[in-house]
Design a protein around this motif. Structure first.
Motif, PDB file in Angstrom:
ATOM      1  N   TYR A  75       0.848  -1.225   0.102  1.00 23.71           N
ATOM      2  CA  TYR A  75       0.066   0.073  -0.132  1.00 23.71           C
ATOM      3  C   TYR A  75       0.707   1.253   0.045  1.00 23.71           C
ATOM      4  CZ  TYR A  75      -3.870  -2.922   1.071  1.00 23.71           C
ATOM      5  OH  TYR A  75      -4.839  -4.475   1.314  1.00 23.71           O
ATOM      6  N   VAL A  76       0.619   2.193  -0.923  1.00 24.71           N
ATOM      7  CA  VAL A  76       1.451   3.291  -1.055  1.00 24.71           C
ATOM      8  C   VAL A  76       0.324   4.473  -1.007  1.00 24.71           C
ATOM      9  CG1 VAL A  76       2.691   4.828  -2.527  1.00 24.71           C
ATOM     10  CG2 VAL A  76       3.096   2.291  -2.563  1.00 24.71           C
ATOM     11  N   HIS A  77       0.759   5.384   0.030  1.00 22.62           N
ATOM     12  CA  HIS A  77       0.082   6.684   0.301  1.00 22.62           C
ATOM     13  C   HIS A  77       0.278   7.550  -1.035  1.00 22.62           C
ATOM     14  CE1 HIS A  77      -0.788   6.318   4.974  1.00 22.62           C
ATOM     15  NE2 HIS A  77      -0.991   5.380   4.138  1.00 22.62           N
ATOM     16  N   SER A  78      -0.817   8.408  -1.395  1.00 26.88           N
ATOM     17  CA  SER A  78      -0.861   9.198  -2.362  1.00 26.88           C
ATOM     18  C   SER A  78       0.449  10.516  -1.955  1.00 26.88           C
ATOM     19  CB  SER A  78      -2.081   9.916  -2.662  1.00 26.88           C
ATOM     20  OG  SER A  78      -2.640  10.709  -1.540  1.00 26.88           O
ATOM     21  N   GLY A  79       0.301  10.764  -0.734  1.00 33.81           N
ATOM     22  CA  GLY A  79       1.500  11.710  -0.232  1.00 33.81           C
ATOM     23  C   GLY A  79       2.867  11.224  -0.486  1.00 33.81           C
ATOM     24  N   LEU A  80       3.124  10.007  -0.535  1.00 35.57           N
ATOM     25  CA  LEU A  80       4.430   9.759  -1.009  1.00 35.57           C
ATOM     26  C   LEU A  80       4.801   9.916  -2.496  1.00 35.57           C
ATOM     27  CD1 LEU A  80       6.265   6.355   0.114  1.00 35.57           C
ATOM     28  CD2 LEU A  80       6.211   6.996  -2.352  1.00 35.57           C
ATOM     29  N   ILE A  81       3.809   9.645  -3.103  1.00 35.31           N
ATOM     30  CA  ILE A  81       3.800   9.990  -4.742  1.00 35.31           C
ATOM     31  C   ILE A  81       4.293  11.395  -4.761  1.00 35.31           C
ATOM     32  CG2 ILE A  81       2.820   9.832  -6.964  1.00 35.31           C
ATOM     33  CD1 ILE A  81       3.549   7.313  -6.030  1.00 35.31           C
ATOM     34  N   ALA A  82       3.365  12.397  -4.158  1.00 37.44           N
ATOM     35  CA  ALA A  82       3.741  13.713  -4.197  1.00 37.44           C
ATOM     36  C   ALA A  82       5.123  14.262  -3.844  1.00 37.44           C
ATOM     37  CB  ALA A  82       2.747  14.429  -3.412  1.00 37.44           C
ATOM     38  N   ALA A  83       5.598  13.302  -2.687  1.00 37.34           N
ATOM     39  CA  ALA A  83       6.857  13.893  -2.123  1.00 37.34           C
ATOM     40  C   ALA A  83       7.901  13.517  -2.782  1.00 37.34           C
ATOM     41  CB  ALA A  83       6.913  13.093  -0.774  1.00 37.34           C
ATOM     42  N   ALA A  84       7.972  12.162  -3.983  1.00 37.03           N
ATOM     43  CA  ALA A  84       8.989  11.836  -4.608  1.00 37.03           C
ATOM     44  C   ALA A  84       9.183  12.803  -5.723  1.00 37.03           C
ATOM     45  CB  ALA A  84       8.691  10.406  -5.003  1.00 37.03           C
ATOM     46  N   ASP A  85      10.433  12.741  -6.310  1.00 35.82           N
ATOM     47  CA  ASP A  85      10.780  13.567  -7.408  1.00 35.82           C
ATOM     48  C   ASP A  85      11.017  12.697  -8.521  1.00 35.82           C
ATOM     49  OD1 ASP A  85      10.661  16.319  -6.387  1.00 35.82           O
ATOM     50  OD2 ASP A  85      12.330  15.940  -5.245  1.00 35.82           O
TER      51      ASP A  85
END
Length: 451
Positions: A75-85
């Motif tokens: 499970y991956v939070h959408s906030g992790l996608i937003a934080a990654a470059d």
């Protein structure tokens, strides 16, 4: 007695804390799911699992997190996608979580919780004995020390699991020929976050955490990553391009339109910017603007199924179902009846209210549920098709499928019984109606047991 009440209350809270639960909504998007699957597959193969054996689920949560909860699902939070470059940063996280999967850490989680609970119970019994002997201060002191020891035991256990998952993830990246630069970079992001929150980087602070401090993790991993032959392997540029697109798409979908248009002003004409603006305009019901952005995207890549899907979605949601059919049909064709895109085409076919489309709608929706049975929207649409064609037993079976997945087992049981009574005995649909009824009864029994 007041002291005993405090001890029992604290003990109850401890027992509840050992069984955390969280409910988060799942974000489903065909393009995003395909990219995450393509990112995790080489890692899964490096871990000795087959392609497609590990599923990645995106959750609608702005915090920077990822986790496993049993089985081969990350499970991956959408906030992790937003934080990654970069896509490589996300792959580093996926490799770490795969380390938890392969280490059986969720299964072993109960070991740490059981040991901590055992310490708590023993200290509670000793504290109760002291309280009954008339030494209230000693009772509270014994229980407090027991709680501290229990927490220390559990935190040590989880930190050990995290360090193990870090090492395993590094090995999977190496075996897959993927650089660990992204992994280290993401840990640096977490370290900066810790600095901004004023989290001390001392050993004492680390002792009170479930995870090692990010600085400790970087120190443990850096030498191995830098010595690895994959260290200087450049990340996949196509994967990075796809990541930038889905990141912008997610931003446009989640953020307030004004914020999206501020982050992606109209002078930005790249695919990510147009993607984000299309979602923002659609949310503001500026349909012409949204279509202009999608048409520009399709002009660049005429056979991109996800651009075509978006155009069809905008047209359908604006009440132009007939116009939505052409791009949606092409998108479904290009994705081989993707189970998230095909139901949208089925919905558009029904929304035209043209009986001539019922046969096509049934074919499309049956293909969708054939590839993904856990899609309540597709089952609902298929039930509508059966109802309009006068096939009421199968309409009720489709309703039962939709209801069981929507957490309504009593309605599902009634629908399944009605479907079973009207379907030819011994047919696959008749057998399926029985299966759904059994599943519904089991769910009802579990709910009744919980009160």
């Amino acid at each position: 007695m007041r002291i005993l009440a405090h001890i029992f209350a604290a003990l109850a809270l401890t027992m509840l804390a050992a069984h955390p639960a969280a409910a988060q909504s799942i974000l489903r998007d065909a393009e995003t799911e395909q990219l995450l699957q393509d990112m995790v597959d080489p890692l899964a193969e490096a871990a000795g699992l087959g392609e497609g054996s590990v599923e990645v689920v995106l959750l609608d949560d702005n915090s920077i997190n990822a986790f496993v909860a049993g089985g081969q699902r990350i499970y991956v939070h959408s906030g992790l996608i937003a934080a990654a470059d970069t896509a490589n940063e996300v792959q580093g996280v996926l490799a770490h979580e795969l380390g938890h999967v392969m280490g059986g850490h969720i299964i072993r989680y109960s070991e740490g919780a059981t040991n901590a609970t055992r310490i708590t119970l023993l200290s509670a019994l000793a504290a109760i004995g002291a309280a009954l002997a008339g030494s209230g201060d000693a009772a509270m002191g014994i229980f407090a020390m027991g709680q501290q020891a229990a927490m220390g035991s559990f935190l040590t256990f989880t930190r050990t699991q995290e360090a193990s998952a870090d090492a395993a993830g590094a090995q999977y990246l190496s075996d897959a020929g993927i650089t660990g630069r992204g992994s280290l970079e993401f840990f640096r992001k977490l370290q900066n976050y810790e600095f901004r929150r004023g989290i001390s980087q001392t050993a004492e602070q680390e002792f009170a955490r479930t995870h090692p401090l990010s600085g400790s993790r970087i120190a443990a991993l850096r030498a191995g990553y830098e010595a690895d032959p994959a260290w200087d392997v450049p990340p996949d540029p196509v994967q990075q391009m796809r990541f930038e697109r889905i990141k912008a798409k997610l931003f446009g979908f989640q953020a307030d339109p004004a914020r999206t248009l501020n982050a992606f002003p109209v002078y930005m004409t790249g695919v990510p910017a147009r993607y984000a603006r299309a979602y923002a305009y659609n949310k503001e019901a500026l349909i012409d603007n949204a279509l202009a952005e999608t048409d520009a995207l399709i002009a660049q890549e005429p056979d991109n199924p996800y651009f075509l899907e978006l155009k069809g979605q905008i047209l359908l949601e604006s009440g132009r179902a007939e116009e939505a059919l052409l791009p949606l049909r092409r998108s479904v064709e290009l994705t081989n009846y993707n189970p998230l895109i095909a139901p949208m085409l089925g919905h558009a076919l029904l929304a035209t209210e043209n009986p001539a489309y019922l046969e096509e709608a049934e074919r499309v929706l049956r293909a969708a549920v054939g590839r993904d049975r856990l899609n309540p929207f597709a089952w609902y649409q298929l039930g509508v098709v059966y109802g309009q064609r006068g096939d009421f037993p199968r309409a009720r079976l489709a309703s039962a499928e939709q209801q069981i997945m929507s957490g309504n087992p009593r309605a599902a049981l009634q629908s399944a019984r009605t479907a079973e009574a009207g379907l030819p005995e011994g047919t696959p649909d008749w057998i399926r109606a029985q299966d759904v009824a059994i599943e519904a009864r089991a769910m009802i029994e579990r709910l009744d047991e919980r009160g």
